[in-house]
Design a protein around this motif. Sequence first.
Motif, PDB file in Angstrom:
ATOM      1  N   LEU A 255     -36.523  34.958  15.052  1.00 42.35           N
ATOM      2  CA  LEU A 255     -37.223  36.027  14.330  1.00 42.35           C
ATOM      3  C   LEU A 255     -36.511  36.385  13.032  1.00 42.35           C
ATOM      4  O   LEU A 255     -35.285  36.426  12.971  1.00 42.35           O
ATOM      5  CB  LEU A 255     -37.302  37.280  15.217  1.00 42.35           C
ATOM      6  N   LYS A 256     -37.292  36.653  12.035  1.00 48.42           N
ATOM      7  CA  LYS A 256     -36.741  36.970  10.711  1.00 48.42           C
ATOM      8  C   LYS A 256     -35.946  38.288  10.714  1.00 48.42           C
ATOM      9  O   LYS A 256     -34.921  38.414  10.068  1.00 48.42           O
ATOM     10  CB  LYS A 256     -37.898  37.086   9.717  1.00 48.42           C
ATOM     11  N   CYS A 257     -36.455  39.243  11.525  1.00 46.84           N
ATOM     12  CA  CYS A 257     -35.841  40.564  11.521  1.00 46.84           C
ATOM     13  C   CYS A 257     -34.584  40.643  12.387  1.00 46.84           C
ATOM     14  O   CYS A 257     -33.839  41.625  12.336  1.00 46.84           O
ATOM     15  CB  CYS A 257     -36.834  41.615  11.985  1.00 46.84           C
ATOM     16  N   ALA A 258     -34.310  39.600  13.217  1.00 43.10           N
ATOM     17  CA  ALA A 258     -33.168  39.645  14.133  1.00 43.10           C
ATOM     18  C   ALA A 258     -31.926  39.080  13.453  1.00 43.10           C
ATOM     19  O   ALA A 258     -31.893  37.922  13.062  1.00 43.10           O
ATOM     20  CB  ALA A 258     -33.482  38.863  15.407  1.00 43.10           C
ATOM     21  N   ASP A 259     -30.863  39.922  13.322  1.00 43.94           N
ATOM     22  CA  ASP A 259     -29.618  39.444  12.712  1.00 43.94           C
ATOM     23  C   ASP A 259     -28.754  38.725  13.732  1.00 43.94           C
ATOM     24  O   ASP A 259     -28.056  37.781  13.412  1.00 43.94           O
ATOM     25  CB  ASP A 259     -28.830  40.630  12.144  1.00 43.94           C
ATOM     26  N   LEU A 272     -29.677  42.810  17.369  1.00 47.26           N
ATOM     27  CA  LEU A 272     -29.397  43.586  16.165  1.00 47.26           C
ATOM     28  C   LEU A 272     -30.521  43.275  15.179  1.00 47.26           C
ATOM     29  O   LEU A 272     -30.705  42.119  14.801  1.00 47.26           O
ATOM     30  CB  LEU A 272     -28.040  43.145  15.616  1.00 47.26           C
ATOM     31  N   VAL A 273     -31.306  44.308  14.825  1.00 49.52           N
ATOM     32  CA  VAL A 273     -32.479  44.053  13.976  1.00 49.52           C
ATOM     33  C   VAL A 273     -32.444  44.898  12.714  1.00 49.52           C
ATOM     34  O   VAL A 273     -31.734  45.891  12.639  1.00 49.52           O
ATOM     35  CB  VAL A 273     -33.792  44.358  14.749  1.00 49.52           C
ATOM     36  N   HIS A 274     -33.214  44.484  11.747  1.00 45.88           N
ATOM     37  CA  HIS A 274     -33.337  45.291  10.537  1.00 45.88           C
ATOM     38  C   HIS A 274     -34.819  45.319  10.112  1.00 45.88           C
ATOM     39  O   HIS A 274     -35.610  44.471  10.519  1.00 45.88           O
ATOM     40  CB  HIS A 274     -32.471  44.733   9.428  1.00 45.88           C
ATOM     41  N   GLY A 275     -35.183  46.287   9.296  1.00 41.59           N
ATOM     42  CA  GLY A 275     -36.546  46.349   8.761  1.00 41.59           C
ATOM     43  C   GLY A 275     -37.438  47.320   9.525  1.00 41.59           C
ATOM     44  O   GLY A 275     -37.179  47.658  10.687  1.00 41.59           O
ATOM     45  N   ASP A 276     -38.485  47.787   8.889  1.00 39.73           N
ATOM     46  CA  ASP A 276     -39.404  48.759   9.477  1.00 39.73           C
ATOM     47  C   ASP A 276     -40.210  48.185  10.629  1.00 39.73           C
ATOM     48  O   ASP A 276     -40.514  48.853  11.602  1.00 39.73           O
ATOM     49  CB  ASP A 276     -40.372  49.275   8.391  1.00 39.73           C
ATOM     50  N   GLU A 277     -40.551  46.917  10.508  1.00 40.82           N
ATOM     51  CA  GLU A 277     -41.430  46.294  11.489  1.00 40.82           C
ATOM     52  C   GLU A 277     -40.669  45.715  12.678  1.00 40.82           C
ATOM     53  O   GLU A 277     -41.264  45.062  13.518  1.00 40.82           O
ATOM     54  CB  GLU A 277     -42.207  45.136  10.820  1.00 40.82           C
ATOM     55  N   ALA A 278     -39.336  45.937  12.704  1.00 38.99           N
ATOM     56  CA  ALA A 278     -38.492  45.218  13.650  1.00 38.99           C
ATOM     57  C   ALA A 278     -38.936  45.379  15.101  1.00 38.99           C
ATOM     58  O   ALA A 278     -39.125  44.394  15.819  1.00 38.99           O
ATOM     59  CB  ALA A 278     -37.049  45.679  13.489  1.00 38.99           C
ATOM     60  N   PHE A 279     -39.152  46.644  15.534  1.00 41.74           N
ATOM     61  CA  PHE A 279     -39.541  46.880  16.928  1.00 41.74           C
ATOM     62  C   PHE A 279     -40.797  46.109  17.277  1.00 41.74           C
ATOM     63  O   PHE A 279     -40.876  45.445  18.312  1.00 41.74           O
ATOM     64  CB  PHE A 279     -39.760  48.370  17.164  1.00 41.74           C
ATOM     65  N   ASP A 280     -41.799  46.217  16.402  1.00 45.03           N
ATOM     66  CA  ASP A 280     -43.075  45.559  16.664  1.00 45.03           C
ATOM     67  C   ASP A 280     -42.907  44.052  16.780  1.00 45.03           C
ATOM     68  O   ASP A 280     -43.418  43.421  17.708  1.00 45.03           O
ATOM     69  CB  ASP A 280     -44.077  45.880  15.544  1.00 45.03           C
ATOM     70  N   SER A 281     -42.155  43.483  15.829  1.00 49.00           N
ATOM     71  CA  SER A 281     -41.977  42.031  15.850  1.00 49.00           C
ATOM     72  C   SER A 281     -41.335  41.569  17.137  1.00 49.00           C
ATOM     73  O   SER A 281     -41.750  40.580  17.746  1.00 49.00           O
ATOM     74  CB  SER A 281     -41.096  41.580  14.684  1.00 49.00           C
ATOM     75  N   VAL A 282     -40.287  42.313  17.593  1.00 55.91           N
ATOM     76  CA  VAL A 282     -39.583  41.917  18.812  1.00 55.91           C
ATOM     77  C   VAL A 282     -40.507  41.981  20.010  1.00 55.91           C
ATOM     78  O   VAL A 282     -40.615  41.044  20.802  1.00 55.91           O
ATOM     79  CB  VAL A 282     -38.329  42.798  19.023  1.00 55.91           C
ATOM     80  N   ILE A 283     -41.226  43.110  20.135  1.00 53.19           N
ATOM     81  CA  ILE A 283     -42.125  43.276  21.287  1.00 53.19           C
ATOM     82  C   ILE A 283     -43.225  42.213  21.279  1.00 53.19           C
ATOM     83  O   ILE A 283     -43.504  41.582  22.292  1.00 53.19           O
ATOM     84  CB  ILE A 283     -42.716  44.701  21.308  1.00 53.19           C
ATOM     85  N   ASP A 284     -43.782  41.990  20.110  1.00 53.57           N
ATOM     86  CA  ASP A 284     -44.814  40.955  19.996  1.00 53.57           C
ATOM     87  C   ASP A 284     -44.283  39.602  20.450  1.00 53.57           C
ATOM     88  O   ASP A 284     -44.915  38.908  21.249  1.00 53.57           O
ATOM     89  CB  ASP A 284     -45.304  40.828  18.535  1.00 53.57           C
ATOM     90  N   ALA A 285     -43.113  39.251  19.951  1.00 57.88           N
ATOM     91  CA  ALA A 285     -42.550  37.938  20.274  1.00 57.88           C
ATOM     92  C   ALA A 285     -42.358  37.781  21.769  1.00 57.88           C
ATOM     93  O   ALA A 285     -42.622  36.720  22.345  1.00 57.88           O
ATOM     94  CB  ALA A 285     -41.225  37.749  19.544  1.00 57.88           C
ATOM     95  N   ILE A 286     -41.901  38.871  22.419  1.00 56.10           N
ATOM     96  CA  ILE A 286     -41.673  38.786  23.868  1.00 56.10           C
ATOM     97  C   ILE A 286     -42.998  38.602  24.613  1.00 56.10           C
ATOM     98  O   ILE A 286     -43.126  37.746  25.485  1.00 56.10           O
ATOM     99  CB  ILE A 286     -40.937  40.046  24.380  1.00 56.10           C
ATOM    100  N   ARG A 287     -44.005  39.366  24.225  1.00 52.91           N
ATOM    101  CA  ARG A 287     -45.278  39.324  24.949  1.00 52.91           C
ATOM    102  C   ARG A 287     -45.994  37.998  24.714  1.00 52.91           C
ATOM    103  O   ARG A 287     -46.544  37.423  25.644  1.00 52.91           O
ATOM    104  CB  ARG A 287     -46.148  40.508  24.530  1.00 52.91           C
ATOM    105  N   VAL A 288     -45.959  37.525  23.494  1.00 52.73           N
ATOM    106  CA  VAL A 288     -46.604  36.242  23.190  1.00 52.73           C
ATOM    107  C   VAL A 288     -46.008  35.125  24.046  1.00 52.73           C
ATOM    108  O   VAL A 288     -46.697  34.238  24.513  1.00 52.73           O
ATOM    109  CB  VAL A 288     -46.464  35.907  21.684  1.00 52.73           C
ATOM    110  N   ASN A 289     -44.700  35.237  24.287  1.00 53.14           N
ATOM    111  CA  ASN A 289     -44.030  34.187  25.054  1.00 53.14           C
ATOM    112  C   ASN A 289     -43.982  34.500  26.559  1.00 53.14           C
ATOM    113  O   ASN A 289     -43.224  33.897  27.303  1.00 53.14           O
ATOM    114  CB  ASN A 289     -42.614  33.978  24.520  1.00 53.14           C
ATOM    115  N   GLY A 290     -44.758  35.458  26.999  1.00 53.92           N
ATOM    116  CA  GLY A 290     -44.904  35.718  28.434  1.00 53.92           C
ATOM    117  C   GLY A 290     -43.789  36.546  29.041  1.00 53.92           C
ATOM    118  O   GLY A 290     -43.662  36.608  30.259  1.00 53.92           O
ATOM    119  N   GLY A 291     -42.970  37.209  28.229  1.00 52.91           N
ATOM    120  CA  GLY A 291     -41.890  38.000  28.789  1.00 52.91           C
ATOM    121  C   GLY A 291     -42.359  39.394  29.188  1.00 52.91           C
ATOM    122  O   GLY A 291     -43.297  39.939  28.608  1.00 52.91           O
TER     123      GLY A 291
END
Lengths: 338, 396
Positions: A255-259, A272-291
Amino acid sequence: MANASIIEVKNLTKTFNKFTAVDDISFDVKKGEIFGLLGPNGAGKSTILRMLSTLARPTKGTATIGGYDIVKADTEVRTLIGIVSEKMIMYNRLTAKENLWFFGSLFNIPKDVLTKRVDELLELVQLTQWKNAQVGTFSTGMRQRMNVVRALLNMPQVLFLDEPTLGLDPQSSVEIREFIRKLNRENGATVVITTHMMVDADLLCDRIAIIDHGKIVALDTSANLKKMISGADTTIIKLDIPNLSSVLVEKLRALKCADAVTQENSTSLKILVHGDEAFDSVIDAIRVNGGKISSMENLQPSLEDVFLHITGHQVRDSADQKIPMAHRHFGEAPRRVR
Amino acid sequence: MRHMGAKTLLSHSFRIAWKDLTELFRNRLGLVLLIVMPLFMMVMVGFIYPSNGTVNNLQVGLVNDDSGFNNLNASQSFIMGLQAINNQTHMLILSNVSSVADIRDMVQRGDLEGGIVIPSNFSASMMAGQQGTLIIVSDESNPQISATIQGVLKTVFDGMGTAIAQQKVAPLNATNTLAVVKPFNVQTQGIVSGTPSYFDFIAPGIMAMTVMMSVMTGLPVAISQEKEVGTMDGMMVAPINRLSIILGKTLGQTARGLIQGIIILILAVGLFGVAIQGSILLVFALLLLGVFSFVGLGIVITSFTKDQETAQMLMMTLMFPMMFLSGVFFPIQQMPWYMQDISKILPLTYASDALRKVMVLGAGIPQISTDLIVLVVFGVVMIAIAVPVFRRMMTR
């Protein structure tokens, strides 16, 4: 005098053959402060300490302690400093008192002063009743206390401590930390301490220099260092994912937002994340991949996170490989304390 | 470092030596070994090394192939004579063997250590006025013993031959038949009274070796051990001259070596009957000079050894050639010329030579002056090399 520098390091460099252990570092240590050198083993902390305590000669650069050059005026420097090495500096077949007497006698301290000081120091670390026992019979905690007071025989203005809590049980570590703080407060001694233990650095040090690959990558107070990553933009998320897979971890790393992503155990992650959209991106990535997310937390940063943020790797990576050498000989043998 | 006087340097050295000796005396096992090691060395080398005087009961096979001559059998009287001599000396245990092949077989199996063969024409030759030939069969796998057997048998045969010759010249009416047969009476006389044993030969050598080894090998081991354990840092961060560390360690090791040397001396005199002909003070002075000549070498080795293991290995590597090439156990004159040349560059050669001359021959300073000069020069040169090397090592 509060802000006067007692140690001034300029472009200090040490190379062993082709390997650069300490790479052109400069810093000042103020009189009366507790200064920490934090970093993994092999980062060059001990080499810095050995150069400052005149035990190793710099390849390039200089440093002064109390105004004396560590190379040109090494004898003067030695009268000002005390060093607590990771290895225990004491002779097992000599008694506690004899050990202190021997090292003290090398400092040209008048006999009556030394006699008094040895007794005081033994009292200070509660070893008076064992003063005539050979230190080989001492427990690890007692030996470590001996190791510390040995460095105080010449009433040093600067005390260097190399991994003082390495290999100690939690209670002894607390005792040693308390003792260092007491020394600093009551005697006004400047303390320079190397450690790879975040706790030591966090609890003890006024300022911390983070060392990685022979360079200082950050230098500030613990609170300021933490602010580096808890600022507006950067956050640490702790996640529990019962069906965590290595594929998922890799996706999150991408993920781009994950340092940085570190796996704590089979089900939990720190990101460790940065950016306004960070939470959303992380949650999306987990759900898309079945987590499945069972819990999610926004963490206060620790020094460990700071280190991770700055260097991109964990302190522990290399730290765990170190074997505590100091306790090899008499460490866990049965005690015969008389 | 620069503005510190010799007095402070010495005082720090004494503290370090005191510390080392305190540690030594508290190490009970180490103390026992300190006494046992030289004792072992004396006993082993002293009793194992063969010498003609101590050899007896050698297993020797006797083959009598003599076919006689006109019913006369010269070999019978020869054997009787041999047995008569052997009954007094007990040097040999004679057994009858049927052939040379059997001797070879028994030597190979280890039942015999050599053999005597009387050839078939023994009687015939002697009766015909010729020399009677005797053959000594030796075991080449053991040159030392075979040389001893050869020496013993030659002495015996020579004595028997002389007796026969004396009988033969008796009709000449000579007043002294022995003087006719053997015009020369060879006698051996030492330059001091008494008969020296092998212990007299090895005791001075072992003393010199032990004392010198203590600085040459004890020093690197002691210092590398402190480096490894970390206690060296404790001395290095003290504002002391680096030389006082090496001087203190040297003093400690010298004291240890001298203690061992004295133990050897007491053992040699008390247990092995070694007599000291020369001055005992000169003996100690020589031991100290030996230490001095080795200090520099010890410091150089110290500067190049990083850990205790290397120091130990180096010690073994150096000790063995020194032991065998310096004439401590075997005379240098026995060696081939190139080995003798090597032994001439080892200071231990001169120290053990001087010590031997003083202890065994009662020599004084004038007689050992060459040895003394060599030791002093070697010591001075090595120290001149060692001090800068050591200083550089200490301030890496």
